[in-house]
Design an enzyme around this catalytic site. Structure first.
Site, PDB file in Angstrom:
ATOM      1  N   HIS A   1       0.798  -1.274   0.029  1.00 28.77           N
ATOM      2  CA  HIS A   1       0.130   0.154   0.186  1.00 28.77           C
ATOM      3  C   HIS A   1       0.823   1.238  -0.014  1.00 28.77           C
ATOM      4  O   HIS A   1       0.338   2.239   0.277  1.00 28.77           O
ATOM      5  CB  HIS A   1      -0.880  -0.053   1.244  1.00 28.77           C
TER       6      HIS A   1
ATOM      7  N   LYS B   1       0.655  14.508   1.114  1.00 26.39           N
ATOM      8  CA  LYS B   1      -0.956  14.587   0.721  1.00 26.39           C
ATOM      9  C   LYS B   1      -0.919  16.148   0.601  1.00 26.39           C
ATOM     10  O   LYS B   1      -1.814  16.771  -0.162  1.00 26.39           O
ATOM     11  CB  LYS B   1      -1.781  14.185   1.624  1.00 26.39           C
TER      12      LYS B   1
ATOM     13  N   THR C   1      -8.777   6.497  -1.829  1.00 27.14           N
ATOM     14  CA  THR C   1     -10.033   5.875  -2.153  1.00 27.14           C
ATOM     15  C   THR C   1     -10.999   6.893  -1.793  1.00 27.14           C
ATOM     16  O   THR C   1     -12.122   6.806  -2.055  1.00 27.14           O
ATOM     17  CB  THR C   1     -10.236   4.550  -1.161  1.00 27.14           C
TER      18      THR C   1
HETATM   19  C1  26Q Z   1       3.135   0.119  10.465  1.00 26.05           C
HETATM   20  C2  26Q Z   1       4.387  -0.285  11.374  1.00 26.05           C
HETATM   21  C3  26Q Z   1       4.136   0.149  12.622  1.00 26.05           C
HETATM   22  C4  26Q Z   1       3.149   1.077  12.929  1.00 26.05           C
HETATM   23  C5  26Q Z   1       2.004   1.510  11.974  1.00 26.05           C
HETATM   24  C6  26Q Z   1       2.129   1.020  10.771  1.00 26.05           C
HETATM   25  C7  26Q Z   1       1.373   1.537   9.633  1.00 26.05           C
HETATM   26  C8  26Q Z   1      -0.005   1.608   9.993  1.00 26.05           C
HETATM   27  C9  26Q Z   1      -0.721   1.927   8.987  1.00 26.05           C
HETATM   28  C10 26Q Z   1       1.874   1.927   8.283  1.00 26.05           C
HETATM   29  C11 26Q Z   1       0.847   2.078   7.228  1.00 26.05           C
HETATM   30  C12 26Q Z   1      -0.362   2.067   7.596  1.00 26.05           C
HETATM   31  C13 26Q Z   1      -1.504   2.575   6.635  1.00 26.05           C
HETATM   32  C14 26Q Z   1      -1.362   2.925   5.329  1.00 26.05           C
HETATM   33  C15 26Q Z   1      -2.168   3.233   4.361  1.00 26.05           C
HETATM   34  O1  26Q Z   1      -3.304   3.763   4.848  1.00 26.05           O
HETATM   35  N1  26Q Z   1      -2.052   3.365   3.078  1.00 26.05           N
HETATM   36  C16 26Q Z   1      -3.170   3.693   2.057  1.00 26.05           C
HETATM   37  O2  26Q Z   1      -3.927   2.602   1.752  1.00 26.05           O
HETATM   38  C17 26Q Z   1      -4.733   3.047   0.921  1.00 26.05           C
HETATM   39  C18 26Q Z   1      -5.584   1.572   0.373  1.00 26.05           C
HETATM   40  O3  26Q Z   1      -4.797   0.804  -0.517  1.00 26.05           O
HETATM   41  C19 26Q Z   1      -4.457   3.815  -0.298  1.00 26.05           C
HETATM   42  O4  26Q Z   1      -5.637   4.217  -1.063  1.00 26.05           O
HETATM   43  C20 26Q Z   1      -3.632   4.924   0.161  1.00 26.05           C
HETATM   44  O5  26Q Z   1      -2.883   5.549  -0.967  1.00 26.05           O
HETATM   45  C21 26Q Z   1      -2.473   4.580   0.796  1.00 26.05           C
HETATM   46  O6  26Q Z   1      -1.791   5.646   1.554  1.00 26.05           O
END
Ligand code: 26Q
Length: 834
Positions: free
Chosen positions: A363, A560, A662
């Site tokens: 992602h 963003k 999204t």
């Molecule tokens: C990782 C390790 C430790 C703590 C937290 C995390 C962590 C948590 C959430 C890393 C990333 C996220 C979330 C990422 C995210 O929401 N990405 C989004 O995913 C969407 C669905 O595919 C896309 O539409 C977005 O572009 C993308 O930013």
């Protein structure tokens, strides 16, 4: 429960619903006319609805079991579900009955629904995507389970004090959760730490992991009701529970209280969702959360598979496990451990089964978001898994060397182990190697994944990489969130779009229908009035419903570019102050979104928006034309109110950084026009509707990449006098008069090391925004035409389409239709002692 209503118990009539509601109030909640709050009333209604779900839930499980169906297991640390009540009622087709039933008793069903807290078990896009997927999986009759953690605290509640974000705990379970069923009998023990014993047995090394600490995971199930109320799938969330056994050491030393205390610490595992997105942090508790939920989920999957009484090599015929980013990637070594250490398979066979079972979705395009765990941490918490990871890596690199005989750097980048002063385990590498499919979430993202992020892997495994463009469920985001527009659409083209969203293209000719355009604008106006009411209640802010709603809602992040929006607002402010503005109808700029608590610049962006808002909204001459509002605590429920009310959707990330987005799709299907860059899935939106019906601006991902080495913000600023003045005003401290220097870090990142190219895109953004304003001001009818064309072109962006692609290309699963029974006849039979 009384007996008299038994025969109408499951008949979806208003009388039965009122009676069940009343019975639950009395018998489940012991509420009488004195102890009867909005919470007990909400809970009683939820129970009455839940009763109407349970039978189909049983039936779905039973049918899926009896047909020996392949199941999809969606493993995710996040499920951003929002509220369940309205969604469940609509999917069951009970909306009118419930409304009437509550009205008969003197209650407004809409008010009862407002009592429900959001299930905020996610940060943003990735978590909400998981929730949309569950809705589509159930509606498409695909047997599936979501697996995650039942956090006691979801994403924090955001407050704004003096312009600054503060975080409050989100105690969403305070009044209980009527939608969940605790399954005390589905419980697994998970180990941590300890050591690995090796035993040589019949010519083969047998490894046994002796863990030092144990925690139990208890299953809590939530029903996922497909549209039409036929298939009901399960979201199974694990809650950590101390084991009943004492630590003998402490116990024998006589420290009973200390022994109990250390037991209770184990329950920390499912206490709280980590609020970071994008920037990963190597926190030990997070690693333990990941392993905890992966171990419980795999034990559950394996238990279910074993009922088939078939050989292990058949596992991929019965189970497809999808990893929502690398967060659950320990599933790969965990399945290997189960197959080798517990089930005694040979490595090669275990590996073949594992790879064929797992799929991985990426992602992100940001290198700093890729998860890595210190080798030493893995060694102390999961010693056996580390051994397995080493073995996976060793075998893989032997295979990969032949692809890059003369390129040691390529091998270094392929390795799961990152060398350096402190070695790290790269979870993305592990996920690509240990699965048969790696997908990105939009065409551009998937291309950049193979070209930029993992070029070496795409040489070794060209067939593993694929794209699955994200989607959203039109049922929550159009049917539930925008009922007036939904029924207008159904009136025009029928209601087939609810389950077959491609049909929405039949709306295209209605863009030419003047009456339809007028009705569209009336509906948009009503949605604005509703949103204004909601915002007044929710945040105490007063918005003007007769202005253009220009909305940027999403997590706050530099990529963003909420700052780009803010700089353009300053530019407009100066034009107004200098009397240089024309063709401008009043515009309300709306922002919403949470900043990761440790992300200093993101928090400063919120503060800057609030300070700009104060200057503008306090200036009576300016606020006639523009006003600016930061809405605290953006969440699913707020999105459901705000998106239908939006005229202009801001999707302005630096090209090449937003994997998909999204929110962009939710706005599109609600008839907002998009101002945006060619990033993520916005590129595909432009392909579907045509660029001329959007406001596309800025550099492309490839242009941005080429510019990187020589980008100099000063060049862009000095060559454009108006932008220069914007920067001068900002730098003069005009928006932080009593707060000297607070925005210095933002200035620093804009002018010295801007990875996000704000000034390279500001001029084209401002011009594009002018175009949007001009059209909105001078030709509402042409605006409405474009908005309708956008809705009609949004057919691709249903998560139903996305899920069918996953099902056909990655999971190889089929639909298993479930009949809907009108009554639950066999309750006595099931209850009888066997
Ligand atoms: C990782 C390790 C430790 C703590 C937290 C995390 C962590 C948590 C959430 C890393 C990333 C996220 C979330 C990422 C995210 O929401 N990405 C989004 O995913 C969407 C669905 O595919 C896309 O539409 C977005 O572009 C993308 O930013």
């Amino acid at each position: 429960m009384g007996t008299q209503e038994q025969h109408t118990r499951f008949s979806p009539t208003k009388a039965a619903i009122s009676l069940d509601f009343a019975e639950h109030l009395k018998y489940s909640l012991d509420a009488d006319e004195f102890h009867n709050t909005d919470i007990t009333r909400y809970t009683a209604l939820a129970y009455a609805i839940r009763d109407r779900i349970i039978h189909q839930w049983h039936k779905s499980r039973e049918t899926q079991r009896e047909t020996g169906s392949k199941r999809v297991y969606y493993l995710s640390l996040e499920f951003l579900m929002g509220r369940a009540m309205t969604n469940n009622i609509i999917n069951l087709g009970l909306e009118n009955e419930v409304k009437d039933a509550m009205a008969d008793l003197g209650y407004a069903y809409e008010e009862l629904a407002e009592v429900e807290p959001d299930a905020g078990l996610g940060n943003g896009g990735l978590g909400r995507l998981a929730a949309c997927f569950l809705d589509s999986l159930a509606t498409l009759d695909i047997p599936s389970y979501g697996y995650g953690i039942r956090y006691n605290y979801g994403i924090f509640k955001q407050q704004v004090r003096n312009g600054w974000q503060t975080e409050q705990p989100d105690n969403w379970l305070r009044h209980g959760n009527p939608w969940e069923i605790a399954r005390e009998d589905i419980i697994f023990t998970v180990g941590f730490g300890g050591e690995v014993r090796t035993l040589r047995e019949s010519g083969r090394d047998q490894y046994t992991w002796i863990s030092a600490d144990q925690v139990q995971g208890v299953a809590y199930d939530m029903p996922i009701v497909g549209y039409g109320g036929k298939t009901v799938n399960t979201l199974r969330l694990w809650s950590a529970k101390a084991t009943d056994e004492f630590n003998f050491q402490e116990f024998n030393e006589g420290d009973y209280v200390e022994a109990v205390r250390s037991k209770i610490l184990a329950e920390n595992l499912s206490q709280v969702l980590y609020p970071n997105d994008t920037l990963y942090m190597g926190k030990e508790l997070r690693l333990k959360q990941q392993y905890f939920f992966v171990a419980c989920s795999l034990a559950d999957i394996v238990r279910r598979f074993k009922r088939q009484e078939t050989s292990w090599k058949e596992l991929p015929k019965f189970a497809a496990i999808q990893l929502n980013d690398t967060h659950p990637s320990l599933a790969i070594p965990e399945l290997m451990r189960i197959l080798i250490d517990l089930e005694h398979l040979e490595w090669e066979e275990a590996w073949d089964i594992t790879v064929r079972t797992m799929g991985y979705t990426n992602h992100t395009l940001m290198p700093e978001a890729l998860e890595k765990w210190p080798l030493t941490m893995l060694e102390s918490i999961l010693p056996r898994h580390l051994q397995i990871i080493f073995e996976i890596n060793h075998r893989f690199l032997q295979h990969a060397v032949s692809f890059f005989p003369l390129r040691p750097q390529a091998i270094e980048r392929l390795s799961i182990v990152e060398e350096g002063p402190s070695k790290q385990i790269r979870m993305a590498n592990l996920s690509i190697i240990g699965s048969h499919s790696t997908n990105g979430v939009a065409e551009l993202h998937s291309r950049l994944l193979t070209e930029r992020m993992f070029p070496e892997f795409s040489v070794v495994f060209p067939d593993r990489f694929n794209n699955k463009t994200n989607g959203i469920t039109q049922r929550r985001w159009l049917l539930d969130a925008n009922p007036l527009l939904a029924s207008k659409i159904s009136e025009a083209i029928g209601d087939g779009w609810i389950t077959d969203y491609e049909r929405i293209k039949d709306l295209e000719p209605f863009a030419e229908d003047a009456n339809f355009r007028t009705d569209f604008l009336t509906i948009k106006q009503k949605a604005k009035e509703h949103a204004v009411e909601f915002i007044k209640k929710d945040c105490g802010l007063i918005l003007r419903p007769d202005s253009m709603f220009d909305v940027q809602v999403k997590r706050i992040h530099e990529y963003k570019r909420q700052l780009l929006n803010a700089l353009n607002i300053i530019l407009l402010y100066q034009r107004i102050k200098e009397g240089r503005i024309q063709d401008f109808s009043p515009t309300t700029f709306i922002f919403g979104g949470k900043a990761a608590p440790g992300y200093v610049n993101a928090k400063l962006i919120i503060k800057l928006i609030n300070n700009i808002a104060k200057v503008i909204n306090d200036d009576s001459a300016v606020r006639e034309l523009i006003s600016v509002h930061f809405l605290p605590n953006y969440r699913v429920t707020m999105a459901e109110r705000l998106i239908p009310a939006t005229d202009l959707s801001e999707q302005i990330s630096t090209a090449g950084f937003e994997a998909s987005g999204t929110g962009n799709m939710k706005f599109m299907c609600n008839g907002a026009l998009t101002i945006g860059t060619m990033d993520g899935a916005t590129v595909e939106m432009a392909e579907e509707v045509g660029r001329q019906h959007m406001f596309i601006f800025g550099h492309s991902a490839d242009e941005i990449e080429r510019m990187r080495a020589q980008y100099d913000p000063y060049e862009w600023i000095t060559r454009d006098p108006e932008i220069r003045k914007v920067m001068d005003l900002f730098l003069s401290g005009y928006f932080n008069v009593m707060e000297p220097h607070i925005f210095d870090p933002l200035r620093q990142s804009l002018l010295n090391e801007d990875r996000y190219f704000h000034f390279a895109d500001l001029r084209s953004y401002a011009d594009s925004h002018d175009e949007a304003t001009f059209l909105y001001t001078n030709n509402k009818d042409a605006w409405a035409k474009k908005a309708i064309l956008n809705i009609a072109a949004s057919g691709k962006f249903s998560s139903d389409r996305t899920i069918m692609e996953y099902a056909n290309d990655i999971w190889k699963t089929r639909r298993v239709p479930i009949d809907r029974d009108q009554s639950a006849s066999s309750t006595l039979k099931a209850a009888r002692k066997k």
